[in-house]
Design a protein around this motif. Structure first.
Motif, PDB file in Angstrom:
ATOM      1  N   LEU A   1      32.562  41.063  41.573  1.00  0.00           N
ATOM      2  CA  LEU A   1      33.906  41.434  41.117  1.00  0.00           C
ATOM      3  C   LEU A   1      34.418  40.460  40.068  1.00  0.00           C
ATOM      4  CD1 LEU A   1      35.569  42.202  44.558  1.00  0.00           C
ATOM      5  CD2 LEU A   1      35.329  43.835  42.689  1.00  0.00           C
ATOM      6  N   LEU A   2      34.040  39.168  40.261  1.00  0.00           N
ATOM      7  CA  LEU A   2      34.544  38.128  39.362  1.00  0.00           C
ATOM      8  C   LEU A   2      34.051  38.324  37.934  1.00  0.00           C
ATOM      9  CD1 LEU A   2      34.012  35.092  41.766  1.00  0.00           C
ATOM     10  CD2 LEU A   2      36.188  36.126  41.124  1.00  0.00           C
ATOM     11  N   THR A   3      32.978  39.107  37.767  1.00  0.00           N
ATOM     12  CA  THR A   3      32.421  39.292  36.425  1.00  0.00           C
ATOM     13  C   THR A   3      33.073  40.471  35.680  1.00  0.00           C
ATOM     14  OG1 THR A   3      30.694  40.803  37.189  1.00  0.00           O
ATOM     15  CG2 THR A   3      30.170  38.441  37.235  1.00  0.00           C
ATOM     16  N   ILE A   4      33.853  41.287  36.409  1.00  0.00           N
ATOM     17  CA  ILE A   4      34.467  42.470  35.772  1.00  0.00           C
ATOM     18  C   ILE A   4      35.711  42.058  34.985  1.00  0.00           C
ATOM     19  CG2 ILE A   4      35.540  44.734  36.146  1.00  0.00           C
ATOM     20  CD1 ILE A   4      34.014  44.989  38.736  1.00  0.00           C
ATOM     21  N   LYS A   5      35.764  42.467  33.749  1.00  0.00           N
ATOM     22  CA  LYS A   5      36.962  42.212  32.940  1.00  0.00           C
ATOM     23  C   LYS A   5      37.662  43.549  32.711  1.00  0.00           C
ATOM     24  CE  LYS A   5      36.011  37.814  32.147  1.00  0.00           C
ATOM     25  NZ  LYS A   5      35.931  37.429  33.553  1.00  0.00           N
ATOM     26  N   ASN A   6      38.785  43.753  33.386  1.00  0.00           N
ATOM     27  CA  ASN A   6      39.522  45.021  33.253  1.00  0.00           C
ATOM     28  C   ASN A   6      40.967  44.749  33.673  1.00  0.00           C
ATOM     29  OD1 ASN A   6      40.660  47.653  33.794  1.00  0.00           O
ATOM     30  ND2 ASN A   6      38.575  48.456  33.824  1.00  0.00           N
ATOM     31  N   LYS A   7      41.907  45.141  32.810  1.00  0.00           N
ATOM     32  CA  LYS A   7      43.324  44.841  33.077  1.00  0.00           C
ATOM     33  C   LYS A   7      43.855  45.569  34.311  1.00  0.00           C
ATOM     34  CE  LYS A   7      44.857  43.635  28.476  1.00  0.00           C
ATOM     35  NZ  LYS A   7      45.278  44.221  27.216  1.00  0.00           N
ATOM     36  N   LYS A   8      43.186  46.669  34.693  1.00  0.00           N
ATOM     37  CA  LYS A   8      43.620  47.424  35.874  1.00  0.00           C
ATOM     38  C   LYS A   8      43.264  46.718  37.175  1.00  0.00           C
ATOM     39  CE  LYS A   8      42.317  51.857  35.904  1.00  0.00           C
ATOM     40  NZ  LYS A   8      41.628  53.116  35.545  1.00  0.00           N
ATOM     41  N   LEU A   9      42.319  45.769  37.102  1.00  0.00           N
ATOM     42  CA  LEU A   9      41.763  45.166  38.320  1.00  0.00           C
ATOM     43  C   LEU A   9      42.555  43.948  38.779  1.00  0.00           C
ATOM     44  CD1 LEU A   9      39.440  45.052  40.427  1.00  0.00           C
ATOM     45  CD2 LEU A   9      38.203  43.589  38.810  1.00  0.00           C
ATOM     46  N   HIS A  10      42.872  43.933  40.076  1.00  0.00           N
ATOM     47  CA  HIS A  10      43.540  42.785  40.701  1.00  0.00           C
ATOM     48  C   HIS A  10      42.716  42.374  41.918  1.00  0.00           C
ATOM     49  CE1 HIS A  10      47.343  43.214  38.415  1.00  0.00           C
ATOM     50  NE2 HIS A  10      46.870  44.441  38.285  1.00  0.00           N
ATOM     51  N   LEU A  11      42.381  41.088  41.997  1.00  0.00           N
ATOM     52  CA  LEU A  11      41.580  40.602  43.130  1.00  0.00           C
ATOM     53  C   LEU A  11      42.490  39.961  44.170  1.00  0.00           C
ATOM     54  CD1 LEU A  11      38.541  38.943  41.281  1.00  0.00           C
ATOM     55  CD2 LEU A  11      38.870  41.325  41.967  1.00  0.00           C
TER      56      LEU A  11
END
Ligand code: NDP
Length: 250
Positions: free
Chosen positions: A44-54
């Motif tokens: 997950l840490l490698t995904i760059k997407n403004k929609k994503l919140h961890l």
């Protein structure tokens, strides 16, 4: 955007991770909240997407859930949380012929039954906020919904011997039958608030849990499961379905 926000538990790998990727790709979904344990080494840490919140979340730990609710509250704002996907689960291969071990069984039941129940209770205010933002008496995953990732092994009507020397699925099957009941009861309890609740079986999937010999790939699973989660209606409220929304007997 027809679905304001989706939260997926157990998103560090397997089906949870695959669902997060599909929701990120979908134009229908606004915010994707990927919840995973702190110890998770995650792609997950490698995904760059403004929609994503961890968000850090251990579903068996109430303090962790309360902190996650506070964080998610900030992320989703006044429109609330549209879909809660209770995906986190464990399979510990426990069978009748094993040494009796209450702790192992309780751990499976805690993760697979109690935790989805607790998650629903703690996240209820955010789900209700989503439902209230779309008044009316419709039930859908565009309004507010809880999806419990169950298993066909939880079907009492289709039950097979769980321990024929190879399969050791006693605690797991019981846990999934239990979460099916959680889904059915919550669908009734939450009816008045416009929040739907449905149990879905993803198929036998090639993940760490499903193993390499499972019948379908992760992509084959989530390419059907994610659209199904996004298109739930009154018809599925309180029911148990496969990844293509074909009904499974309880
Ligand atoms: P995996 O074992 O690949 O992944 C399980 C996920 O659950 C991981 O992200 C794991 O996190 C997380 N998890 C476990 N315990 C907790 C916890 N206490 N708090 C937060 N997260 C936790 O399994 P699958 O992806 O295959 O399974 C996902 C769901 O689908 C499960 O509910 C499973 O029962 C169900 N299912 C799977 C089938 C299959 O064939 N694969 C068939 C039918 C149902 P971590 O990385 O931290 O361990």
């Amino acid at each position: 955007m027809s679905i304001h926000s989706v939260l997926v538990t157990g998103s560090s790998r397997g089906i949870g991770f695959g669902l997060v990727q599909k929701f990120l790709e979908s134009d229908k979904v606004g915010l994707v909240i990927a919840a995973s344990r702190p110890s998770a080494t995650s792609e997950l840490l490698t995904i760059k997407n403004k929609k994503l919140h961890l968000v850090t979340l251990d579903v068996t730990d109430d303090d962790s859930i309360v902190k996650a609710v506070e964080q998610v509250d900030q992320i989703v704002g006044s429109k609330g949380l549209t879909i809660l996907v209770n995906n986190a689960g464990i399979l510990q291969s426990y069978g009748f012929t094993d040494e009796p071990n209450r702790d192992v069984v309780n751990q499976t039941l805690d993760t697979n039954i109690t935790s989805p129940m607790m998650m629903a209770q703690y996240f209820y205010p955010l789900l209700k906020r989503a439902a209230d933002s779309q008044p009316g008496n419709t039930f859908s995953s565009s309004r507010a919904a809880i999806v419990n990732i169950s298993s066909i092994l939880g079907s009492i009507q289709l039950a097979q011997s769980s321990d024929n020397g190879i399969k050791k699925l006693l605690d797991y099957s019981v846990s999934k039958a239990g979460v099916n009941m959680v889904s059915r009861i919550l669908s009734k309890d939450l009816e008045a608030y416009g929040i739907a609740c449905t149990a879905l079986h993803p198929g036998w999937v090639q993940t760490r849990m499903g193993g390499e010999h499972a019948s379908i790939t992760l992509e084959e699973c989530v390419s059907k499961l994610a659209p199904s989660i996004m298109s739930l209606t009154q018809e599925q409220n309180g029911g148990f379905f496969d990844r293509e929304l074909k009904a499974i007997p309880f």
